[in-house]
Motif scaffolding. Structure first.
Motif, mmCIF file in Angstrom:
data_model
loop_
_atom_site.group_PDB
_atom_site.id
_atom_site.type_symbol
_atom_site.label_atom_id
_atom_site.label_comp_id
_atom_site.label_asym_id
_atom_site.label_seq_id
_atom_site.Cartn_x
_atom_site.Cartn_y
_atom_site.Cartn_z
ATOM 1 N N THR A 176 0.876 -1.179 0.000
ATOM 2 C CA THR A 176 0.000 0.000 0.000
ATOM 3 C C THR A 176 0.914 1.231 0.000
ATOM 4 O OG1 THR A 176 -0.024 0.206 2.419
ATOM 5 C CG2 THR A 176 -1.720 -1.202 1.446
ATOM 6 N N THR A 177 0.352 2.372 -0.403
ATOM 7 C CA THR A 177 1.210 3.563 -0.441
ATOM 8 C C THR A 177 1.606 3.988 0.982
ATOM 9 O OG1 THR A 177 -0.737 4.949 -0.613
ATOM 10 C CG2 THR A 177 0.374 4.425 -2.665
ATOM 11 N N ALA A 178 0.752 3.675 1.961
ATOM 12 C CA ALA A 178 1.129 4.003 3.356
ATOM 13 C C ALA A 178 2.341 3.166 3.773
ATOM 14 C CB ALA A 178 -0.051 3.735 4.293
ATOM 15 N N LYS A 196 18.534 3.950 1.106
ATOM 16 C CA LYS A 196 17.376 3.950 0.209
ATOM 17 C C LYS A 196 17.404 2.708 -0.660
ATOM 18 C CE LYS A 196 19.311 7.490 -2.937
ATOM 19 N NZ LYS A 196 19.913 6.689 -3.951
ATOM 20 N N LEU A 197 16.257 2.448 -1.308
ATOM 21 C CA LEU A 197 16.167 1.250 -2.136
ATOM 22 C C LEU A 197 16.987 1.401 -3.399
ATOM 23 C CD1 LEU A 197 12.337 0.622 -1.924
ATOM 24 C CD2 LEU A 197 14.149 -0.771 -0.895
ATOM 25 N N ASP A 198 17.550 0.301 -3.870
ATOM 26 C CA ASP A 198 18.280 0.339 -5.133
ATOM 27 C C ASP A 198 17.350 0.062 -6.308
ATOM 28 O OD1 ASP A 198 20.930 0.653 -3.998
ATOM 29 O OD2 ASP A 198 20.565 -1.324 -3.149
ATOM 30 N N VAL A 199 16.564 -0.982 -6.181
ATOM 31 C CA VAL A 199 15.754 -1.435 -7.314
ATOM 32 C C VAL A 199 14.438 -2.027 -6.817
ATOM 33 C CG1 VAL A 199 15.607 -3.180 -9.149
ATOM 34 C CG2 VAL A 199 17.760 -2.076 -8.721
ATOM 35 N N VAL A 200 13.379 -1.820 -7.615
ATOM 36 C CA VAL A 200 12.107 -2.488 -7.368
ATOM 37 C C VAL A 200 11.779 -3.311 -8.612
ATOM 38 C CG1 VAL A 200 9.647 -2.153 -6.936
ATOM 39 C CG2 VAL A 200 11.323 -0.646 -5.847
ATOM 40 N N LEU A 201 11.615 -4.607 -8.401
ATOM 41 C CA LEU A 201 11.303 -5.502 -9.522
ATOM 42 C C LEU A 201 9.809 -5.777 -9.523
ATOM 43 C CD1 LEU A 201 13.851 -8.413 -9.089
ATOM 44 C CD2 LEU A 201 13.558 -7.057 -11.158
ATOM 45 N N VAL A 241 1.554 1.524 -5.682
ATOM 46 C CA VAL A 241 2.911 1.404 -5.126
ATOM 47 C C VAL A 241 3.920 1.351 -6.282
ATOM 48 C CG1 VAL A 241 4.439 -0.216 -3.909
ATOM 49 C CG2 VAL A 241 2.141 0.253 -3.011
ATOM 50 N N VAL A 242 3.571 0.558 -7.297
ATOM 51 C CA VAL A 242 4.450 0.401 -8.457
ATOM 52 C C VAL A 242 4.658 1.765 -9.135
ATOM 53 C CG1 VAL A 242 4.590 -0.651 -10.752
ATOM 54 C CG2 VAL A 242 3.779 -2.009 -8.815
ATOM 55 N N PHE A 243 3.585 2.538 -9.273
ATOM 56 C CA PHE A 243 3.711 3.869 -9.909
ATOM 57 C C PHE A 243 4.668 4.760 -9.131
ATOM 58 C CE2 PHE A 243 -0.692 3.015 -11.737
ATOM 59 C CZ PHE A 243 -0.197 2.739 -12.995
ATOM 60 N N LYS A 244 4.602 4.674 -7.818
ATOM 61 C CA LYS A 244 5.497 5.517 -6.996
ATOM 62 C C LYS A 244 6.956 5.212 -7.313
ATOM 63 C CE LYS A 244 3.287 7.165 -2.867
ATOM 64 N NZ LYS A 244 3.856 7.969 -1.825
ATOM 65 N N ARG A 263 10.215 7.243 -9.317
ATOM 66 C CA ARG A 263 11.574 7.416 -8.771
ATOM 67 C C ARG A 263 12.631 6.825 -9.688
ATOM 68 N NH1 ARG A 263 10.707 5.699 -2.413
ATOM 69 N NH2 ARG A 263 8.828 6.933 -2.117
ATOM 70 N N ARG A 264 12.180 6.248 -10.799
ATOM 71 C CA ARG A 264 13.093 5.635 -11.786
ATOM 72 C C ARG A 264 13.884 4.468 -11.214
ATOM 73 N NH1 ARG A 264 10.595 9.244 -14.009
ATOM 74 N NH2 ARG A 264 11.357 10.587 -15.693
ATOM 75 N N ILE A 265 13.270 3.713 -10.292
ATOM 76 C CA ILE A 265 14.000 2.543 -9.794
ATOM 77 C C ILE A 265 13.222 1.256 -10.097
ATOM 78 C CG2 ILE A 265 15.368 3.676 -7.999
ATOM 79 C CD1 ILE A 265 13.293 2.704 -5.947
ATOM 80 N N LEU A 266 12.165 1.393 -10.931
ATOM 81 C CA LEU A 266 11.338 0.225 -11.232
ATOM 82 C C LEU A 266 11.851 -0.529 -12.452
ATOM 83 C CD1 LEU A 266 8.588 -1.235 -10.498
ATOM 84 C CD2 LEU A 266 7.681 -0.009 -12.482
ATOM 85 N N ILE A 267 11.911 -1.850 -12.324
ATOM 86 C CA ILE A 267 12.194 -2.711 -13.485
ATOM 87 C C ILE A 267 11.024 -3.669 -13.620
ATOM 88 C CG2 ILE A 267 13.687 -4.487 -14.438
ATOM 89 C CD1 ILE A 267 15.968 -3.439 -12.899
ATOM 90 N N ARG A 268 10.412 -3.700 -14.824
ATOM 91 C CA ARG A 268 9.313 -4.647 -15.061
ATOM 92 C C ARG A 268 9.865 -5.875 -15.753
ATOM 93 N NH1 ARG A 268 6.123 0.015 -16.066
ATOM 94 N NH2 ARG A 268 4.519 0.082 -14.451
ATOM 95 N N VAL A 269 9.487 -7.035 -15.251
ATOM 96 C CA VAL A 269 9.968 -8.279 -15.854
ATOM 97 C C VAL A 269 8.768 -9.180 -16.133
ATOM 98 C CG1 VAL A 269 11.388 -10.329 -15.484
ATOM 99 C CG2 VAL A 269 12.170 -8.130 -14.617
ATOM 100 N N ASP A 270 8.749 -9.736 -17.339
ATOM 101 C CA ASP A 270 7.684 -10.662 -17.730
ATOM 102 C C ASP A 270 7.804 -11.934 -16.866
ATOM 103 O OD1 ASP A 270 5.977 -12.388 -18.986
ATOM 104 O OD2 ASP A 270 6.986 -12.337 -20.939
#
Ligand code: AMP
Length: 201
Positions: A90-92, A107-112, A156-159, A163-170
């Protein structure tokens, strides 16, 4: 030190991939779902408190999850980095995780994000229900969990995309194929985060 999240809809294989990827990166995998299930099984006070939410496919209240994650991240094995599986949803929870990490200058490095089609996910989960007998793997509960994912966790994914730390993987294909895809995408350089003035232009 690697600090990474894995996010995906129910049935996307994020638990399996979290274990494999954390092993390859040499960091501990922390799965909120696994911790809750272990507590339910052991009939601990936390388990008794969260069982109704898990069985119904509802989210456990933010304050309960946040406190548990804060305690878990303060354990020594997380000092060398971690892969969080299933948190934040959740965003909270995003705000709370930011607060925990900022408190220790991290801080986080990457969000998969693992992606898959809803109908494939339902079929996969029903298959898993036969194998593992999870209390939250039945048709009505699966649909509810998918619905919560779309309504709450996609925000959450949009957030993190912002921040430019999202990687989408099939997330479709064999377990090995998905792990390879993840490892390859982690090794690629990512575009730098724009400076603030650029971002608002
Ligand atoms: P999972 O194994 O990740 O699918 O999680 C199983 C269940 O645990 C979820 O359906 C929720 O009931 C609960 N849960 C796990 N992580 C969270 C979280 N971050 N926020 C709220 N509930 C959670």
């Amino acid at each position: 030190m690697t600090k990474i999240l894995i996010i995906g809809p129910p049935g996307s294989g994020k638990g399996t991939q979290a274990e494999r990827v954390s092993e390859r990166l040499g960091v501990v995998a922390i799965s909120t779902g696994d911790i809750f299930r272990a507590n339910v099984k052991g009939k601990t006070p936390l388990g008794v408190e969260v069982q109704q939410y898990i069985d119904a496919g509802d989210f456990v209240p933010d304050n309960v999850v946040n406190k548990m994650v804060r305690n878990r991240l303060s354990e020594a094995d997380a000092d060398a980095g971690f892969l969080l599986d299933g948190y934040p949803r959740t965003t909270a929870q995003v705000d709370y995780l930011d607060h925990i990490l900022e408190g220790c200058g991290q801080k986080l490095d990457v969000v998969l994000q693992l992606t898959a089609d809803d109908e494939d996910l339902v079929a996969r989960i029903l298959g898993r229900a036969k194998e593992k007998g999870r209390s939250d793997d039945n048709c009505a509960v699966i649909r509810h969990r998918l619905d919560l994912y779309h309504k709450q966790t996609e925000a959450v994914v949009f957030k993190y995309a912002d921040r430019r730390i999202l990687i989408r993987v099939d997330g479709t294909g064999s377990i090995d194929e998905v792990t390879d895809r993840i490892m390859q995408s982690l090794s690629k350089p990512r575009p730098p985060k724009p400076e603030r003035s650029e971002a608002v232009r």
